[in-house]
Design an enzyme around this catalytic site. Structure first.
Site, PDB file in Angstrom:
ATOM      1  N   LYS A  23       0.855  -1.175   0.000  1.00 57.39           N
ATOM      2  CA  LYS A  23       0.000   0.000   0.000  1.00 57.39           C
ATOM      3  C   LYS A  23       0.900   1.236   0.000  1.00 57.39           C
ATOM      4  O   LYS A  23       1.919   1.266   0.709  1.00 57.39           O
ATOM      5  CB  LYS A  23      -0.898   0.008   1.241  1.00 57.39           C
ATOM      6  CG  LYS A  23      -1.959  -1.094   1.229  1.00 57.39           C
ATOM      7  CD  LYS A  23      -3.058  -0.815   0.209  1.00 57.39           C
ATOM      8  CE  LYS A  23      -4.212  -1.801   0.380  1.00 57.39           C
ATOM      9  NZ  LYS A  23      -5.231  -1.636  -0.672  1.00 57.39           N
ATOM     10  N   LYS A  34     -13.159  -7.284  -8.283  1.00 60.19           N
ATOM     11  CA  LYS A  34     -13.757  -7.702  -7.012  1.00 60.19           C
ATOM     12  C   LYS A  34     -15.243  -7.874  -7.261  1.00 60.19           C
ATOM     13  O   LYS A  34     -15.901  -6.914  -7.707  1.00 60.19           O
ATOM     14  CB  LYS A  34     -13.559  -6.627  -5.942  1.00 60.19           C
ATOM     15  CG  LYS A  34     -12.114  -6.370  -5.597  1.00 60.19           C
ATOM     16  CD  LYS A  34     -11.963  -5.247  -4.595  1.00 60.19           C
ATOM     17  CE  LYS A  34     -10.489  -4.987  -4.328  1.00 60.19           C
ATOM     18  NZ  LYS A  34     -10.245  -3.771  -3.553  1.00 60.19           N
TER      19      LYS A  34
HETATM   20 MG   LIG Z   1      -6.831  -1.761  -4.550  1.00 61.45          MG
END
Ligand SMILES: [Mg+2]
Length: 371
Positions: A163, A262
């Site tokens: 991240k 997703k």
């Molecule tokens: Mg992502």
């Protein structure tokens, strides 16, 4: 197929460690479980837009309310033969993709249960084993991150996702690449930057990352296209691809060279399949992303990842990565070589434990057919 009853649970799942990204920090995952009953059959699904509207405009509470108030009453008691038909019934409602996915995925789960087949067979998945990448949020220190990366690489993960956010980007990457020059990394920016940061990305470009995930605004396609033109490193879109139309536009605009799919973000499995097929046709490789779901939702993501164009290691995790105890028995366990095996169980791949769900539940509603 007719679903007689839909139950919706709002649950909270305490994480082992806080999850830190460009949009904030979570130490508890708020999730929505959907249970359906059709005759003697029971099926479960999950949708997880997180507690606050930080990843998308939806929240766990908005999904819970939307399902019980609007979506479930349109579905229960109706004969619905295909996912396409179900989506048509839900299409009068705008947006709310996570909420829709809860109801759409339960239709697939119930179909798989009734047909006596594991979900991936219904989806057309061909792989029996899927690869899992490693994924690390923003850490307290670079040393802590390097230690975690070393463990992940020793375990056999073929790629590591990091991240990134302003202040945890260039210097972090310099440290990572000097410690592990030959490993495969990519960064996920969770829309934390703007096109004005293009000079920073041209610096980042020199590292040879596998991809830069969602650097810019969470609905943008145009600026991503502009940034992609300036970079050698592929851009991967996540937040920006909310439906099939977004993928069509991203292909036309050349906004990305990778896509993260997703099922929750795109409104369910039928849309995930369409986006998978569109990206395959356009020569854009894909991988399956996660939302820190329990094994109920993560099991569905493993099944989806058996499709042909999911060629980059996915964000799929064993229970032990985030939770002390899962809602299912068994939990999800990582194989040797960092893979997961597709389910052989008809319907819901990992069996929920009702007593654990009731313990985790903060709200519960039942929607029954009225006629
Ligand atoms: Mg992502």
């Amino acid at each position: 197929m007719k679903i007689d009853t839909i139950e919706v649970y709002y649950v909270t799942l305490p994480l082992k460690y806080p999850w830190r990204t460009a949009f904030g920090e979570d130490d508890v995952v708020h999730s929505v479980l959907v249970k359906a009953i059709s005759g003697d059959h029971v099926a479960w699904a999950e949708t997880t837009p997180l507690y606050a509207p930080t990843y998308s405009p939806e929240t766990a509470m908005s999904a819970f309310m939307c399902i019980k108030e609007f979506l479930a009453p349109r579905i229960v008691g109706q004969e619905i033969e295909t996912a396409e038909e179900l989506n048509k019934r839900l299409s009068i409602f705008k947006g709310n993709h996570f909420a829709k996915s809860g109801v759409e995925i339960i239709w697939w789960m119930m179909s798989a249960k009734i047909q006596g087949k594991p979900l991936h067979e219904l989806l057309g998945g061909t792989r029996k084993v899927v690869e899992a990448g490693a994924d690390f949020g923003v850490q307290d220190s670079i040393d802590m991150l390097l230690e975690k990366i070393e463990r992940a690489l020793n375990l056999g993960h073929k790629r590591v996702k990091l991240k990134a956010r302003p202040g945890w980007d260039l210097e972090m990457l310099k440290a990572v690449y000097s410690a592990f020059p030959d490993a495969t990394f990519h960064i996920d920016c969770n829309s934390g930057y703007t096109l004005e940061d293009a000079p920073l990305f041209r610096e980042i470009d020199k590292f040879g990352l596998a991809m830069i995930e969602q650097p810019l605004f969470h609905t943008d396609l145009l600026d991503h296209s502009e940034l992609q033109r300036q970079l050698e490193t592929p851009i991967c879109l996540d937040e920006s691809i909310k439906n099939v139309r977004d993928m069509e536009w991203a292909i036309r605009l050349k906004s990305c060279r990778y896509v993260n799919i997703k099922p929750g973000r795109v409104g369910g499995l039928q849309n995930a399949l369409k986006i998978h097929d569109l990206s395959l046709e356009a020569g854009i490789p894909a991988w399956v992303g996660g939302m820190l779901e329990s094994a109920i939702g993560a099991g569905v993501c493993i099944e989806l990842a058996t499709l042909g164009n999911f060629v980059y290691p996915n964000d799929l995790f064993p229970t032990s990565a985030y939770y002390e105890e899962d809602l299912t028995d068994p939990p999800i366990v990582l194989n040797e070589y960092c893979t997961f095996t597709a389910s052989t169980v008809p319907g819901t791949p990992y069996q929920p434990v009702q007593e654990r769900i009731e313990r985790a539940a903060r709200h519960h509603e039942i929607v029954r057919a009225t006629s």
